[in-house]
Design a protein around this motif. Sequence first.
Motif, PDB file in Angstrom:
ATOM      1  N   ALA A 140      -0.212  -6.597   0.849  1.00  0.00           N
ATOM      2  CA  ALA A 140      -0.934  -7.264   1.940  1.00  0.00           C
ATOM      3  C   ALA A 140      -0.036  -7.644   3.119  1.00  0.00           C
ATOM      4  CB  ALA A 140      -1.676  -8.497   1.433  1.00  0.00           C
ATOM      5  N   HIS A 141       1.124  -7.010   3.257  1.00  0.00           N
ATOM      6  CA  HIS A 141       1.972  -7.322   4.410  1.00  0.00           C
ATOM      7  C   HIS A 141       1.235  -6.912   5.690  1.00  0.00           C
ATOM      8  CE1 HIS A 141       5.216  -6.982   7.359  1.00  0.00           C
ATOM      9  NE2 HIS A 141       5.841  -7.875   6.615  1.00  0.00           N
ATOM     10  N   PRO A 142       1.041  -7.829   6.645  1.00  0.00           N
ATOM     11  CA  PRO A 142       0.231  -7.526   7.822  1.00  0.00           C
ATOM     12  C   PRO A 142       0.730  -6.325   8.642  1.00  0.00           C
ATOM     13  CG  PRO A 142       0.608  -9.883   7.664  1.00  0.00           C
ATOM     14  CD  PRO A 142       1.484  -9.232   6.634  1.00  0.00           C
ATOM     15  N   GLY A 143       2.039  -6.259   8.869  1.00  0.00           N
ATOM     16  CA  GLY A 143       2.578  -5.168   9.678  1.00  0.00           C
ATOM     17  C   GLY A 143       2.412  -3.816   9.020  1.00  0.00           C
ATOM     18  N   LEU A 144       2.608  -3.755   7.713  1.00  0.00           N
ATOM     19  CA  LEU A 144       2.473  -2.496   7.001  1.00  0.00           C
ATOM     20  C   LEU A 144       1.011  -2.060   6.913  1.00  0.00           C
ATOM     21  CD1 LEU A 144       5.075  -2.998   4.132  1.00  0.00           C
ATOM     22  CD2 LEU A 144       5.352  -1.672   6.234  1.00  0.00           C
ATOM     23  N   LEU A 145       0.098  -3.009   6.707  1.00  0.00           N
ATOM     24  CA  LEU A 145      -1.317  -2.672   6.722  1.00  0.00           C
ATOM     25  C   LEU A 145      -1.731  -2.157   8.095  1.00  0.00           C
ATOM     26  CD1 LEU A 145      -2.873  -5.588   4.628  1.00  0.00           C
ATOM     27  CD2 LEU A 145      -3.061  -3.143   4.117  1.00  0.00           C
ATOM     28  N   ASN A 146      -1.205  -2.780   9.137  1.00  0.00           N
ATOM     29  CA  ASN A 146      -1.519  -2.318  10.494  1.00  0.00           C
ATOM     30  C   ASN A 146      -0.987  -0.907  10.740  1.00  0.00           C
ATOM     31  OD1 ASN A 146      -2.316  -2.961  13.432  1.00  0.00           O
ATOM     32  ND2 ASN A 146      -0.202  -2.280  13.593  1.00  0.00           N
ATOM     33  N   ASN A 147       0.249  -0.654  10.323  1.00  0.00           N
ATOM     34  CA  ASN A 147       0.817   0.686  10.532  1.00  0.00           C
ATOM     35  C   ASN A 147       0.042   1.744   9.756  1.00  0.00           C
ATOM     36  OD1 ASN A 147       2.722  -0.564  12.095  1.00  0.00           O
ATOM     37  ND2 ASN A 147       4.489   0.053  10.866  1.00  0.00           N
ATOM     38  N   ARG A 148      -0.357   1.404   8.527  1.00  0.00           N
ATOM     39  CA  ARG A 148      -1.127   2.380   7.757  1.00  0.00           C
ATOM     40  C   ARG A 148      -2.502   2.604   8.388  1.00  0.00           C
ATOM     41  NH1 ARG A 148      -2.001   1.721   1.335  1.00  0.00           N
ATOM     42  NH2 ARG A 148      -3.596   0.209   1.989  1.00  0.00           N
ATOM     43  N   ALA A 149      -3.093   1.537   8.899  1.00  0.00           N
ATOM     44  CA  ALA A 149      -4.383   1.684   9.567  1.00  0.00           C
ATOM     45  C   ALA A 149      -4.261   2.600  10.781  1.00  0.00           C
ATOM     46  CB  ALA A 149      -4.910   0.311   9.993  1.00  0.00           C
TER      47      ALA A 149
END
Length: 219
Positions: A67-76
Amino acid sequence: MAPYEAMARRAANEWRWKDAADSGLKWLIDQPFSVDAAGFASAYALECENFKLAEQVSSVGLSANPAHPGLLNNRAFARASAWNLNDAARDLGAIDYGRASKREHGYILATTGFVLYRGGDERLAREYYESSIKLFINLGLNDSAARAAVNLAAEDRRVSSDNAESSRKRAKQLVDQSQDGVVRDAWRRLCMSEHPSWLGQVGAEPGLDMGIRLPPLQG
Protein backbone atom coordinates in the motif's frame (compact mmCIF):
# COMPACT_ATOMS: atom_id res chain seq x y z
CA MET A 1 25.59 4.66 -1.77
CA ALA A 2 25.40 1.17 -3.31
CA PRO A 3 27.06 0.71 -6.74
CA TYR A 4 23.83 0.09 -8.68
CA GLU A 5 22.15 3.05 -7.02
CA ALA A 6 25.09 5.26 -8.02
CA MET A 7 24.93 3.98 -11.61
CA ALA A 8 21.18 4.59 -11.75
CA ARG A 9 21.39 8.12 -10.42
CA ARG A 10 24.29 8.96 -12.72
CA ALA A 11 22.31 7.78 -15.74
CA ALA A 12 19.32 9.86 -14.66
CA ASN A 13 21.48 12.95 -14.22
CA GLU A 14 22.74 12.41 -17.77
CA TRP A 15 19.18 12.07 -19.15
CA ARG A 16 19.71 8.39 -20.07
CA TRP A 17 16.31 7.13 -19.00
CA LYS A 18 16.66 3.54 -20.24
CA ASP A 19 20.02 3.13 -18.52
CA ALA A 20 18.52 4.67 -15.38
CA ALA A 21 15.65 2.18 -15.45
CA ASP A 22 17.97 -0.77 -16.13
CA SER A 23 20.34 0.19 -13.32
CA GLY A 24 17.36 0.91 -11.09
CA LEU A 25 16.17 -2.65 -11.70
CA LYS A 26 19.60 -3.99 -10.69
CA TRP A 27 19.47 -1.79 -7.60
CA LEU A 28 16.07 -3.27 -6.73
CA ILE A 29 17.30 -6.84 -7.26
CA ASP A 30 20.23 -6.05 -4.97
CA GLN A 31 17.93 -4.38 -2.38
CA PRO A 32 14.47 -5.92 -2.89
CA PHE A 33 12.95 -4.26 0.18
CA SER A 34 14.01 -0.74 -0.84
CA VAL A 35 11.15 1.66 -1.57
CA ASP A 36 13.64 4.07 -3.12
CA ALA A 37 14.89 1.45 -5.56
CA ALA A 38 11.38 0.39 -6.61
CA GLY A 39 10.20 3.98 -6.94
CA PHE A 40 13.26 5.02 -8.93
CA ALA A 41 13.16 2.02 -11.28
CA SER A 42 9.44 2.37 -11.95
CA ALA A 43 9.64 6.12 -12.53
CA TYR A 44 12.39 5.86 -15.12
CA ALA A 45 10.79 2.81 -16.75
CA LEU A 46 7.79 5.08 -17.27
CA GLU A 47 9.97 7.78 -18.81
CA CYS A 48 11.35 5.36 -21.40
CA GLU A 49 7.83 3.95 -21.92
CA ASN A 50 8.62 0.45 -20.72
CA PHE A 51 5.26 0.14 -19.04
CA LYS A 52 5.54 -3.59 -18.44
CA LEU A 53 8.78 -3.07 -16.49
CA ALA A 54 7.28 -0.14 -14.59
CA GLU A 55 4.33 -2.26 -13.53
CA GLN A 56 6.54 -5.21 -12.56
CA VAL A 57 9.00 -3.26 -10.42
CA SER A 58 6.17 -1.35 -8.74
CA SER A 59 4.56 -4.69 -7.91
CA VAL A 60 7.84 -6.02 -6.50
CA GLY A 61 8.13 -2.91 -4.36
CA LEU A 62 4.54 -3.27 -3.17
CA SER A 63 5.11 -6.88 -2.16
CA ALA A 64 7.74 -5.64 0.31
CA ASN A 65 6.01 -2.33 1.10
CA PRO A 66 2.25 -2.95 0.88
CA ALA A 67 0.00 0.00 0.00
CA HIS A 68 2.90 2.43 -0.47
CA PRO A 69 1.24 5.50 -2.05
CA GLY A 70 4.03 6.33 -4.50
CA LEU A 71 4.36 2.77 -5.76
CA LEU A 72 0.60 2.38 -6.17
CA ASN A 73 0.56 5.64 -8.12
CA ASN A 74 3.42 4.54 -10.38
CA ARG A 75 1.76 1.21 -11.06
CA ALA A 76 -1.52 2.95 -11.79
CA PHE A 77 0.20 5.24 -14.31
CA ALA A 78 1.92 2.26 -15.95
CA ARG A 79 -1.33 0.36 -16.23
CA ALA A 80 -3.25 3.34 -17.59
CA SER A 81 -0.49 3.97 -20.12
CA ALA A 82 -1.07 0.40 -21.33
CA TRP A 83 -4.85 1.07 -21.36
CA ASN A 84 -5.51 -1.22 -18.38
CA LEU A 85 -7.77 1.44 -16.91
CA ASN A 86 -9.80 -0.49 -14.36
CA ASP A 87 -6.76 -2.01 -12.64
CA ALA A 88 -5.16 1.44 -12.68
CA ALA A 89 -8.25 2.88 -11.02
CA ARG A 90 -8.22 0.12 -8.40
CA ASP A 91 -4.61 0.97 -7.55
CA LEU A 92 -5.56 4.61 -7.07
CA GLY A 93 -8.57 3.69 -4.98
CA ALA A 94 -6.37 1.59 -2.71
CA ILE A 95 -4.18 4.55 -1.73
CA ASP A 96 -4.39 5.73 1.86
CA TYR A 97 -4.13 9.51 1.62
CA GLY A 98 -3.06 9.65 5.25
CA ARG A 99 0.20 7.94 4.28
CA ALA A 100 0.89 10.17 1.29
CA SER A 101 3.05 13.29 1.31
CA LYS A 102 1.77 16.50 -0.24
CA ARG A 103 4.02 15.88 -3.23
CA GLU A 104 2.52 12.40 -3.60
CA HIS A 105 -0.96 13.94 -3.39
CA GLY A 106 -0.09 15.99 -6.46
CA TYR A 107 1.10 12.95 -8.40
CA ILE A 108 -1.98 10.97 -7.40
CA LEU A 109 -4.28 13.76 -8.57
CA ALA A 110 -2.49 13.92 -11.93
CA THR A 111 -2.57 10.17 -12.41
CA THR A 112 -6.27 10.08 -11.55
CA GLY A 113 -6.80 12.74 -14.20
CA PHE A 114 -4.86 10.61 -16.66
CA VAL A 115 -7.00 7.53 -15.93
CA LEU A 116 -10.23 9.51 -16.20
CA TYR A 117 -9.16 11.15 -19.46
CA ARG A 118 -8.39 7.78 -21.00
CA GLY A 119 -11.70 6.54 -19.66
CA GLY A 120 -13.49 9.24 -21.61
CA ASP A 121 -14.38 11.78 -18.89
CA GLU A 122 -12.47 14.83 -20.10
CA ARG A 123 -14.29 17.28 -17.82
CA LEU A 124 -13.55 15.47 -14.55
CA ALA A 125 -10.06 14.54 -15.73
CA ARG A 126 -9.28 18.22 -16.27
CA GLU A 127 -10.42 19.06 -12.75
CA TYR A 128 -7.97 16.53 -11.33
CA TYR A 129 -5.13 17.73 -13.52
CA GLU A 130 -5.82 21.37 -12.63
CA SER A 131 -5.91 20.53 -8.92
CA SER A 132 -2.59 18.73 -9.29
CA ILE A 133 -0.92 21.62 -11.08
CA LYS A 134 -2.27 24.15 -8.57
CA LEU A 135 -1.07 22.05 -5.64
CA PHE A 136 2.41 21.67 -7.10
CA ILE A 137 2.68 25.41 -7.74
CA ASN A 138 1.51 26.19 -4.19
CA LEU A 139 4.17 23.80 -2.86
CA GLY A 140 6.85 25.43 -4.99
CA LEU A 141 7.29 22.22 -7.01
CA ASN A 142 7.39 23.89 -10.40
CA ASP A 143 9.05 20.96 -12.18
CA SER A 144 6.23 18.67 -11.10
CA ALA A 145 3.64 21.26 -12.14
CA ALA A 146 5.26 21.43 -15.56
CA ARG A 147 5.28 17.65 -15.93
CA ALA A 148 1.58 17.43 -15.07
CA ALA A 149 0.83 20.25 -17.52
CA VAL A 150 2.72 18.44 -20.29
CA ASN A 151 0.72 15.28 -19.62
CA LEU A 152 -2.55 17.20 -19.79
CA ALA A 153 -1.48 18.90 -23.02
CA ALA A 154 -0.65 15.50 -24.47
CA GLU A 155 -4.06 14.08 -23.61
CA ASP A 156 -5.77 17.17 -25.03
CA ARG A 157 -3.81 16.76 -28.21
CA ARG A 158 -4.55 13.05 -28.40
CA VAL A 159 -8.30 13.66 -28.64
CA SER A 160 -8.07 17.02 -30.47
CA SER A 161 -9.73 18.77 -27.53
CA ASP A 162 -10.94 22.36 -27.85
CA ASN A 163 -8.58 23.06 -24.94
CA ALA A 164 -5.52 21.67 -26.72
CA GLU A 165 -3.98 25.00 -27.69
CA SER A 166 -4.48 26.67 -24.31
CA SER A 167 -3.10 23.57 -22.58
CA ARG A 168 -0.05 23.58 -24.85
CA LYS A 169 0.64 27.26 -24.15
CA ARG A 170 0.33 26.83 -20.39
CA ALA A 171 2.58 23.75 -20.48
CA LYS A 172 5.21 25.64 -22.48
CA GLN A 173 5.20 28.50 -19.96
CA LEU A 174 5.85 26.07 -17.12
CA VAL A 175 8.43 24.06 -19.07
CA ASP A 176 10.31 27.26 -19.92
CA GLN A 177 10.80 27.81 -16.18
CA SER A 178 12.21 24.32 -15.65
CA GLN A 179 15.69 22.90 -16.12
CA ASP A 180 14.61 19.40 -15.15
CA GLY A 181 15.69 16.82 -17.73
CA VAL A 182 12.54 14.69 -17.43
CA VAL A 183 10.30 17.70 -17.95
CA ARG A 184 12.21 19.12 -20.89
CA ASP A 185 12.54 15.75 -22.61
CA ALA A 186 8.82 15.04 -22.20
CA TRP A 187 8.05 18.41 -23.80
CA ARG A 188 10.47 17.72 -26.65
CA ARG A 189 8.88 14.36 -27.33
CA LEU A 190 5.43 15.88 -27.33
CA CYS A 191 6.46 18.62 -29.76
CA MET A 192 8.18 16.08 -32.01
CA SER A 193 5.21 13.68 -31.87
CA GLU A 194 7.48 11.02 -30.40
CA HIS A 195 5.17 9.82 -27.66
CA PRO A 196 3.06 6.97 -29.06
CA SER A 197 1.56 6.07 -25.71
CA TRP A 198 0.15 9.57 -25.42
CA LEU A 199 -0.87 10.12 -29.02
CA GLY A 200 -2.32 6.71 -29.95
CA GLN A 201 -5.65 5.00 -29.35
CA VAL A 202 -7.80 7.94 -30.51
CA GLY A 203 -11.43 6.91 -30.27
CA ALA A 204 -10.51 3.48 -28.97
CA GLU A 205 -10.93 3.98 -25.22
CA PRO A 206 -12.03 0.68 -23.70
CA GLY A 207 -14.11 2.34 -21.00
CA LEU A 208 -13.67 2.81 -17.27
CA ASP A 209 -15.86 1.33 -14.57
CA MET A 210 -16.92 4.49 -12.76
CA GLY A 211 -18.06 2.38 -9.83
CA ILE A 212 -14.43 1.95 -8.78
CA ARG A 213 -13.54 4.29 -5.93
CA LEU A 214 -11.07 6.99 -6.94
CA PRO A 215 -9.03 9.39 -4.77
CA PRO A 216 -10.78 12.58 -3.65
CA LEU A 217 -10.39 15.63 -5.82
CA GLN A 218 -8.85 17.92 -3.19
CA GLY A 219 -5.07 17.78 -2.75
